[in-house]
Design an enzyme around this catalytic site. Structure first.
Site, PDB file in Angstrom:
ATOM      1  N   GLN A 278      -1.859   0.509  -1.759  1.00  0.00           N
ATOM      2  CA  GLN A 278      -1.650   1.354  -2.948  1.00  0.00           C
ATOM      3  C   GLN A 278      -2.518   2.600  -2.845  1.00  0.00           C
ATOM      4  O   GLN A 278      -2.894   3.175  -3.856  1.00  0.00           O
ATOM      5  CB  GLN A 278      -2.068   0.619  -4.242  1.00  0.00           C
ATOM      6  CG  GLN A 278      -1.528  -0.762  -4.409  1.00  0.00           C
ATOM      7  CD  GLN A 278      -0.161  -0.760  -5.029  1.00  0.00           C
ATOM      8  OE1 GLN A 278       0.315   0.286  -5.459  1.00  0.00           O
ATOM      9  NE2 GLN A 278       0.481  -1.892  -5.086  1.00  0.00           N
TER      10      GLN A 278
ATOM     11  N   ASP B 238       8.604  -0.589   5.024  1.00  0.00           N
ATOM     12  CA  ASP B 238       7.962  -0.128   3.795  1.00  0.00           C
ATOM     13  C   ASP B 238       8.783   1.023   3.221  1.00  0.00           C
ATOM     14  O   ASP B 238       9.888   1.318   3.712  1.00  0.00           O
ATOM     15  CB  ASP B 238       6.505   0.286   4.065  1.00  0.00           C
ATOM     16  CG  ASP B 238       6.408   1.561   4.897  1.00  0.00           C
ATOM     17  OD1 ASP B 238       7.442   1.991   5.451  1.00  0.00           O
ATOM     18  OD2 ASP B 238       5.315   2.134   4.979  1.00  0.00           O
TER      19      ASP B 238
ATOM     20  N   GLU C 240      -4.188  -2.393   6.538  1.00  0.00           N
ATOM     21  CA  GLU C 240      -2.893  -2.507   5.851  1.00  0.00           C
ATOM     22  C   GLU C 240      -3.083  -2.810   4.370  1.00  0.00           C
ATOM     23  O   GLU C 240      -2.384  -2.276   3.524  1.00  0.00           O
ATOM     24  CB  GLU C 240      -2.030  -3.605   6.494  1.00  0.00           C
ATOM     25  CG  GLU C 240      -1.474  -3.239   7.864  1.00  0.00           C
ATOM     26  CD  GLU C 240      -0.531  -2.041   7.840  1.00  0.00           C
ATOM     27  OE1 GLU C 240       0.058  -1.755   6.784  1.00  0.00           O
ATOM     28  OE2 GLU C 240      -0.405  -1.367   8.884  1.00  0.00           O
TER      29      GLU C 240
ATOM     30  N   CYS D 130       9.918  12.995   7.499  1.00  0.00           N
ATOM     31  CA  CYS D 130      11.004  12.632   6.571  1.00  0.00           C
ATOM     32  C   CYS D 130      10.379  12.281   5.218  1.00  0.00           C
ATOM     33  O   CYS D 130      10.489  11.167   4.732  1.00  0.00           O
ATOM     34  CB  CYS D 130      11.782  11.450   7.154  1.00  0.00           C
ATOM     35  SG  CYS D 130      13.335  11.168   6.313  1.00  0.00           S
TER      36      CYS D 130
ATOM     37  N   TRP E 182      -7.913   2.647  12.672  1.00  0.00           N
ATOM     38  CA  TRP E 182      -7.445   1.287  12.957  1.00  0.00           C
ATOM     39  C   TRP E 182      -6.426   1.271  14.104  1.00  0.00           C
ATOM     40  O   TRP E 182      -5.991   0.220  14.518  1.00  0.00           O
ATOM     41  CB  TRP E 182      -6.843   0.644  11.700  1.00  0.00           C
ATOM     42  CG  TRP E 182      -5.942   1.564  10.942  1.00  0.00           C
ATOM     43  CD1 TRP E 182      -4.620   1.766  11.160  1.00  0.00           C
ATOM     44  CD2 TRP E 182      -6.312   2.413   9.842  1.00  0.00           C
ATOM     45  NE1 TRP E 182      -4.129   2.679  10.265  1.00  0.00           N
ATOM     46  CE2 TRP E 182      -5.142   3.088   9.441  1.00  0.00           C
ATOM     47  CE3 TRP E 182      -7.506   2.653   9.154  1.00  0.00           C
ATOM     48  CZ2 TRP E 182      -5.136   4.011   8.402  1.00  0.00           C
ATOM     49  CZ3 TRP E 182      -7.487   3.564   8.115  1.00  0.00           C
ATOM     50  CH2 TRP E 182      -6.333   4.229   7.751  1.00  0.00           C
ATOM     51  N   ARG E 183      -6.062   2.460  14.609  1.00  0.00           N
ATOM     52  CA  ARG E 183      -5.155   2.473  15.753  1.00  0.00           C
ATOM     53  C   ARG E 183      -5.917   2.405  17.079  1.00  0.00           C
ATOM     54  O   ARG E 183      -5.320   2.406  18.135  1.00  0.00           O
ATOM     55  CB  ARG E 183      -4.278   3.727  15.716  1.00  0.00           C
ATOM     56  CG  ARG E 183      -3.215   3.617  14.659  1.00  0.00           C
ATOM     57  CD  ARG E 183      -2.235   4.741  14.730  1.00  0.00           C
ATOM     58  NE  ARG E 183      -1.167   4.525  13.762  1.00  0.00           N
ATOM     59  CZ  ARG E 183      -0.289   5.436  13.419  1.00  0.00           C
ATOM     60  NH1 ARG E 183      -0.342   6.630  13.962  1.00  0.00           N
ATOM     61  NH2 ARG E 183       0.650   5.164  12.545  1.00  0.00           N
TER      62      ARG E 183
ATOM     63  N   TYR F 225       6.173  -6.972   4.676  1.00  0.00           N
ATOM     64  CA  TYR F 225       5.790  -5.744   5.379  1.00  0.00           C
ATOM     65  C   TYR F 225       4.446  -5.913   6.098  1.00  0.00           C
ATOM     66  O   TYR F 225       4.323  -5.656   7.302  1.00  0.00           O
ATOM     67  CB  TYR F 225       5.716  -4.555   4.404  1.00  0.00           C
ATOM     68  CG  TYR F 225       5.002  -3.404   5.058  1.00  0.00           C
ATOM     69  CD1 TYR F 225       5.656  -2.620   6.003  1.00  0.00           C
ATOM     70  CD2 TYR F 225       3.648  -3.159   4.807  1.00  0.00           C
ATOM     71  CE1 TYR F 225       4.984  -1.611   6.672  1.00  0.00           C
ATOM     72  CE2 TYR F 225       2.975  -2.152   5.474  1.00  0.00           C
ATOM     73  CZ  TYR F 225       3.655  -1.384   6.402  1.00  0.00           C
ATOM     74  OH  TYR F 225       2.986  -0.408   7.083  1.00  0.00           O
TER      75      TYR F 225
END
Ligand code: SF4
Length: 339
Positions: free
Chosen positions: A39, A135, A34, A189, A21-22, A117
């Site tokens: 989930q 998010d 999205e 991260c 989707w990019r 979001y």
């Protein structure tokens, strides 16, 4: 441009994940991706993304499909309210907005299933709107960068995170910056084993300096899921199984599921199971199915046509094509192995 912003964008330009989707700025595809990922992990989500754009290549196709078709295409992803809202929103865009996809966060948020979001992600990526998409990944990165010590999911923490996210947002590349923060949170991260030695902003990170990385974000105790006690009936007739198309509000709305009885207490449920066992009725032993907000404790017994509810009898071979909760095929497998 702040140093943190510059470092994050430079890192993203070198390391961004190659996701299907990019490769597009089509807001419909970005929206689908999205919602699928709300989930679901990226690995699980990619095949579903391809399946959905193949099944519903345009917003019009999704708006005009039957709800049953949409739920069927969604099968295996769970959390069916996402699919229902997706179609409701597509119908609003198609029928009420003349097929014009809303191009800003404020209007996107008026659609069902699109929260702060998702709306920010769509509007910044597809339309370059200067809004931060916040998010769990972004919350984690920012609470660590700023060493925010208040519990996550409190108004204070969210306000502080939003303020910092807004200050950091790259004004000329908001979509890229939002995606960069998502990638940083997902790949570097991470919650339990952050790779601070590879992090492009470790020299600005206050939690890294204070050695409080694994304490951020500060967790609030989770609410315990609600226990439910169920007896599920398998009603068989000429090679077909009886199902109820669930109409009431709840986790299984508009899905097919076995008829069931719900007990008020564990004691009543255990008592009922003992009675069935004694009577010689075929059964499956009690088991637990855990959802985000509910813990379903259930046993399964062979029923007859006098059991409650209007049943639709579906040929055993065709059960796998039903829009149904994940629990249904699990139980069918157990029946085949244990009865
Ligand atoms: Fe996260 Fe470590 Fe980077 Fe800080 S230094 S942002 S904790 S990965």
């Amino acid at each position: 441009m702040s140093n943190i912003q510059r470092e994050i964008l430079a890192w993203f330009d070198e390391n961004k994940r190659d996701l299907p989707w990019r490769k597009t700025k089509n807001p419909y595809f970005i929206w689908l991706s999205e919602v699928v990922l709300q989930q679901t992990t990226i690995k699980q989500g990619i095949p579903f993304f391809f399946l959905l754009i193949q099944r519903f290549p345009t917003l019009k196709d999704l708006a005009l499909a039957t709800e049953s078709d949409v739920l069927l295409a969604w099968k295996g992803l769970g959390y069916y309210s996402r699919a229902r809202n997706l179609q409701k929103a597509a119908q609003i865009i198609w029928f009420n907005l003349g097929g014009n996809f809303p191009n800003n966060q404020k209007e996107l948020m008026r659609l069902p299933g699109i929260g702060p979001y998702t709306s920010a992600a769509i509007s910044s990526i597809a339309f370059n709107e200067r809004v931060s998409a916040i998010d769990g990944n972004v919350i984690r990165v920012i609470t660590r960068l700023e060493d925010i010590a208040t519990p996550v999911n409190t108004a204070t923490t969210i306000q502080n995170v939003s303020k910092t996210a807004g200050e950091l947002l790259a004004k000329n590349r908001p979509g890229d910056f939002n995606e960069a923060m998502m990638d940083l949170g997902s790949t570097i991260c991470t919650p339990r084993s952050p790779k601070c030695e590879l992090c492009p902003v470790s020299k600005y990170c206050k939690a890294f300096a204070q050695q409080t990385v694994l304490l951020r974000p500060l967790k609030k105790k989770k609410a315990t899921p609600k226990n439910r006690f169920l007896c599920l009936y398998i009603v068989e007739k000429n090679g077909a199984i009886g199902f109820i198309h669930q109409n009431q509000k709840g986790i299984w709305r508009n899905l097919y599921f076995f008829p069931y009885i719900e007990y008020d207490s564990k004691e009543a449920w255990e008592g009922a199971f003992k009675k069935f066992k004694k009577s010689g009725t075929p059964y499956l032993k009690p088991s637990i199915h855990v959802l985000t907000h509910q813990k379903l404790q259930y046993f399964v017994v062979k029923g007859d046509q006098k059991e409650p509810g209007q049943l639709s009898f579906i040929d055993i071979q065709k059960i796998s094509t039903l829009p149904a909760p994940i629990l249904l095929p699990k139980i069918m497998d157990r029946i085949q192995n244990e009865w």
